[in-house]
Design a protein around this motif. Structure first.
Motif, short mmCIF file in Angstrom:
data_model
loop_
_atom_site.label_atom_id
_atom_site.label_comp_id
_atom_site.label_asym_id
_atom_site.label_seq_id
_atom_site.Cartn_x
_atom_site.Cartn_y
_atom_site.Cartn_z
N ILE A 99 5.38 8.48 8.41
CA ILE A 99 4.96 8.99 9.73
C ILE A 99 4.29 7.84 10.49
N LEU A 100 4.46 7.81 11.78
CA LEU A 100 3.79 6.82 12.64
C LEU A 100 2.82 7.55 13.55
N ARG A 101 1.55 7.10 13.54
CA ARG A 101 0.57 7.67 14.47
C ARG A 101 0.38 6.70 15.63
N VAL A 102 0.60 7.19 16.84
CA VAL A 102 0.50 6.35 18.03
C VAL A 102 -0.38 6.99 19.09
N SER A 103 -0.95 6.13 19.94
CA SER A 103 -1.61 6.60 21.15
C SER A 103 -0.57 6.69 22.25
N GLY A 104 -0.55 7.79 22.98
CA GLY A 104 0.40 7.91 24.08
C GLY A 104 0.18 6.83 25.12
N SER A 105 -1.08 6.40 25.28
CA SER A 105 -1.46 5.35 26.21
C SER A 105 -2.77 4.78 25.72
N ASP A 106 -3.05 3.51 26.02
CA ASP A 106 -4.39 3.02 25.67
C ASP A 106 -5.43 3.54 26.65
N MET A 107 -4.98 4.06 27.80
CA MET A 107 -5.84 4.59 28.86
C MET A 107 -6.84 3.54 29.36
N LEU A 108 -6.41 2.29 29.28
CA LEU A 108 -7.20 1.17 29.78
C LEU A 108 -6.40 0.31 30.75
N GLY A 109 -5.09 0.58 30.83
CA GLY A 109 -4.22 -0.20 31.71
C GLY A 109 -3.32 -1.17 30.99
N GLY A 110 -3.37 -1.19 29.65
CA GLY A 110 -2.55 -2.12 28.89
C GLY A 110 -1.15 -1.60 28.61
N ALA A 136 0.83 -1.21 0.00
CA ALA A 136 0.00 0.00 0.00
C ALA A 136 0.86 1.25 0.00
N ALA A 137 1.91 1.27 0.79
CA ALA A 137 2.81 2.42 0.85
C ALA A 137 3.46 2.67 -0.51
N ASN A 138 3.87 1.61 -1.17
CA ASN A 138 4.52 1.74 -2.48
C ASN A 138 3.55 2.28 -3.52
N ILE A 139 2.30 1.84 -3.46
CA ILE A 139 1.28 2.36 -4.38
C ILE A 139 1.09 3.86 -4.16
N CYS A 140 1.03 4.27 -2.90
CA CYS A 140 0.87 5.70 -2.59
C CYS A 140 2.04 6.51 -3.16
N ARG A 141 3.24 6.02 -2.97
CA ARG A 141 4.42 6.72 -3.47
C ARG A 141 4.36 6.86 -4.99
N SER A 142 4.04 5.77 -5.68
CA SER A 142 4.03 5.79 -7.15
C SER A 142 2.88 6.63 -7.70
N ALA A 143 1.81 6.86 -6.89
CA ALA A 143 0.66 7.66 -7.33
C ALA A 143 0.86 9.15 -7.12
N GLY A 144 1.98 9.54 -6.50
CA GLY A 144 2.23 10.96 -6.29
C GLY A 144 1.79 11.48 -4.94
N VAL A 145 1.39 10.56 -4.04
CA VAL A 145 1.06 10.97 -2.67
C VAL A 145 2.35 11.42 -1.99
N ASP A 146 2.26 12.44 -1.13
CA ASP A 146 3.47 13.06 -0.58
C ASP A 146 4.07 12.32 0.61
N GLY A 147 3.32 11.43 1.23
CA GLY A 147 3.83 10.68 2.36
C GLY A 147 2.77 9.75 2.90
N VAL A 148 3.18 8.78 3.71
CA VAL A 148 2.22 7.87 4.32
C VAL A 148 2.34 7.94 5.84
N GLU A 149 1.23 7.63 6.49
CA GLU A 149 1.18 7.57 7.94
C GLU A 149 0.68 6.19 8.33
N ILE A 150 1.38 5.52 9.20
CA ILE A 150 1.00 4.18 9.66
C ILE A 150 0.15 4.33 10.92
N SER A 151 -1.05 3.80 10.88
CA SER A 151 -1.95 3.90 12.03
C SER A 151 -1.61 2.86 13.08
N CYS A 152 -1.20 3.33 14.26
CA CYS A 152 -0.93 2.45 15.41
C CYS A 152 -1.52 3.12 16.65
#
Length: 654
Positions: A209-220, A143-159
């Motif tokens: 880019i990596l998108r992260v939660s600072g904490s799950d705020m559930l105790g995990g 998916a990241a490679n497809i975005c790059r080849s399509a002219g998208v400026d960057g990718v963000e990984i959802s975590c």
């Protein structure tokens, strides 16, 4: 504030300012999404972000980067954003256990590290096999490679937010005992493999880019775990986007109870431990919050999502000192729509999702009379003025805004005042003639002789025909909210009974309870000791009671309801359901509770029993005369809620 509008850099990507529109699950078609993002780029966003899945098993609305036709569509989306001098980011997303079966491949159930269901969805889960984990890793890279080849400026990984990659990080959702679970290092393995694969697929010079939660705020997992994970991943990344907790956390994440910028401290903690740029997110909807985060070094960029829903020109207006419509955190049009698999909208911006529409052209400008200065009247006047009409808006009140002024008094809704100011500015820039303290009747209409009339006369509070409702100590909720500090404090000297457990009744109770200054001080003081295990064993009563004839209170509040009820109870507000008021006496109320008559003492009774349309005599005259084309909108037409009223007004020229 100047730092906010300086250029910034993420890897090889140069951004025109420090404000990024972060991902929103819109539910739009690809074409709608393109127009939506293009409009925000035109409004000044340095970069805009679209959410796209990496497989059908975890993709919102079946929009997957790996679909054959996507590459060309992505290219068109990138070109549209570039035309507006913005940059396009694609968030690579997998919902994991939070994927709804109806939005994914019908042949598979939502998948997860372990078959532990979310509290948000009642779904049957399937645990990912190791082969499927490896397949998912490859899909992220493809998916990241497809975005790059399509002219998208960057990718963000959802975590983040409780989606698949973050589910592997948490000990609460990852109970595996193989190479992908069992200890911290193994729980990090899958997300790290994804990150490395994405980097390998796009090369060293493409922004990741990596998108992260600072904490799950559930105790995990907490912020120290997140920092350790990011430090492992940093060498493969160009930036980290740090948000708050998971959607299912009992701690509110994005609703109006959440203070603006409150989780920026997560971003600061990350920034102090890594060298790449950091983006701070969550409840950043104004220049003071955004500018402060940058100026104080909490982050290098700010990520805003719903701020761009509320006003497409959020950035350009900030930069030019123009008032803008602000997100109030009601969640009505955004997160609640997303959780119901509906298209996103915004209570204060009826244009959302309709950015590409072109209204039909009119032959000539019309002379428009708008009657009513509430949200419906204001929006109707603006839409007519945008099409070149000569518009006059009249209201019998001494200012525009209507019921918004009362709504802005409710706790956590103070931001509404800024939206009134913004709309007033919009009227001025569109040269709408605004006339206050003017009652419009048939004589006025005949004198002005308009080509078209918009009746937006609004509504007024309903006072139920209960014996004693005309007593001097009976008030409407609107009167209480608009009455000011002194009036509210005077009522709190005695016991207060609120009739009606809808949104207005609950908000009025909280408005009053928060005025109990010394009770509030005591509550905070003793709670500090309670956190240390020292109990004062005190009970706190506000002297406020709400009665509701139905079985539940605050249903119209949606996702805000649980937080509102919890806060009311914590402040000592008594809630009575399945009860009706039979009489309001001089010193109390007579209730019928499940067939039993009881008397409750009360010094003040407040009616929060809804609203009814006003202006019917004028509407009847317009209908009978047949002389003037007209349309009735908003609460004068029994339309409920700000969002519905604005949407109806938006349609006036379409």
């Amino acid at each position: 504030m100047e730092l906010l509008f300086e250029k910034g850099k993420i890897g090889t990507l140069i951004l025109r300012n420090r404000i990024i529109m972060t991902a929103v699950h819109t539910g739009f078609s690809f074409e709608e999404e393109t127009r939506f993002l293009e409009r925000r780029a035109r409004g000044g966003a340095a970069a805009v972000t679209a959410v796209m899945g990496v497989s059908k098993t975890g993709t919102p609305s079946n929009m997957s980067v790996l679909e054959p036709e996507i590459r060309e569509q992505l290219s068109e989306m990138a070109k549209a954003v570039h035309r507006e001098s913005g940059k396009l980011l694609i968030q690579l997303f997998h919902a994991g256990r939070n994927g709804a079966p109806e939005l994914a491949d019908s042949a598979v159930y939502p998948v997860a590290p372990s078959p532990i269901a979310s509290t948000m969805y009642e779904t049957t889960l399937r645990e990912l096999t190791i082969d499927e984990i490896q397949q998912a890793v490859e899909q992220f890279g493809q998916a990241a490679n497809i975005c790059r080849s399509a002219g998208v400026d960057g990718v963000e990984i959802s975590c983040s937010a409780g989606y698949l990659l973050s589910q592997f990080l948490s000990s609460l959702t990852n109970k595996r005992e193989d190479d992908y679970g069992g200890n911290d290092e193994k729980r990090m393995r899958f997300p790290l493999e994804v990150i490395r694969e994405v980097r390998a697929s796009v090369g060293n010079f493409y922004p990741v880019i990596l998108r992260v939660s600072g904490s799950d705020m559930l105790g995990g997992y907490g912020i120290s775990d997140t920092v350790r994970f990011i430090r492992e991943a940093e060498q493969y990344l160009d930036a980290v986007n740090v948000t708050g907790g998971w959607h299912e956390s009992p701690i509110p994440q994005i609703t109006m109870q959440v203070p603006e910028g409150v989780v920026a401290f997560f971003a600061r903690e990350v920034k102090q431990n890594i060298k790449i740029p950091v983006i701070a997110c969550n409840r950043i909807n104004n220049e003071q919050t955004a500018g402060g985060i940058i100026a104080q070094g909490y982050a290098d960029f700010v990520g805003c999502a719903r701020a761009f829903l509320a006003d497409s020109d959020f950035v350009s207006k900030m930069q030019n000192g123009i008032s803008y419509r602000r997100c109030i955190g009601c969640s009505k049009g955004c997160i609640e729509k997303v959780l119901r698999q509906q298209k996103v909208s915004c209570v204060f911006n009826p244009e959302v999702g309709r950015e590409g529409e072109v209204p039909p052209r009119k032959e000539a400008a019309r002379k428009i009379l708008v009657i009513g200065g509430g949200v419906a009247g204001i929006e109707a006047a603006l839409q007519c003025a945008k099409k070149g009409d000569d518009v006059r808006l009249c209201t019998d009140e001494n200012k525009i805004g209507g019921l918004l002024h009362a709504a802005a008094k409710a706790p956590y809704k103070e931001t509404i005042i800024m939206n009134i100011k913004a709309m007033r500015g919009e009227l001025e820039r569109r040269h709408v003639q605004v006339i206050c303290s003017t009652f419009v009747d048939s004589s006025y209409v005949n004198m002005y002789n308009p080509d078209f009339i918009v009746v937006a006369t609004g509504s007024k509070p309903v006072v139920l025909p209960i014996p004693g409702a005309d007593r001097r100590h009976v008030y409407t909720a609107q009167r209480v909210l608009e009455g000011g500090e002194t009036f509210a404090v005077s009522l709190l000297k005695g016991k207060i009974f609120i009739v009606g457990g809808g949104a207005v009744g609950l908000e009025t109770a909280l408005f009053l309870a928060k005025k109990l200054r010394f009770t509030e001080t005591a509550k905070r003081f003793f709670s500090d000791y309670a956190e240390k295990g020292i109990r004062a064993n005190i009970a706190c009563s506000s002297g406020i009671t709400i009665v509701e004839m139905g079985g539940e209170m605050g249903l119209a509040l949606g996702g805000l309801r649980r937080f509102m009820l919890k806060e009311l109870r914590s402040r000592g507000v008594e809630l009575i359901t399945n009860a009706t008021v039979e009489e309001i006496a001089e010193n109390g109320v007579v209730l019928n509770v499940s067939g039993q008559t009881i008397f409750r003492e009360a010094d003040t009774t407040i009616m929060a029993t809804g609203y009814r349309p006003q202006g019917q005599s004028l509407i009847n005259w317009l209908e009978d005369s047949g002389k003037y084309p007209y349309r009735v909108i908003g609460s004068a037409n029994r339309t409920e809620g700000i969002g519905s009223a604005l949407k109806e007004a938006y349609e006036i020229c379409r």
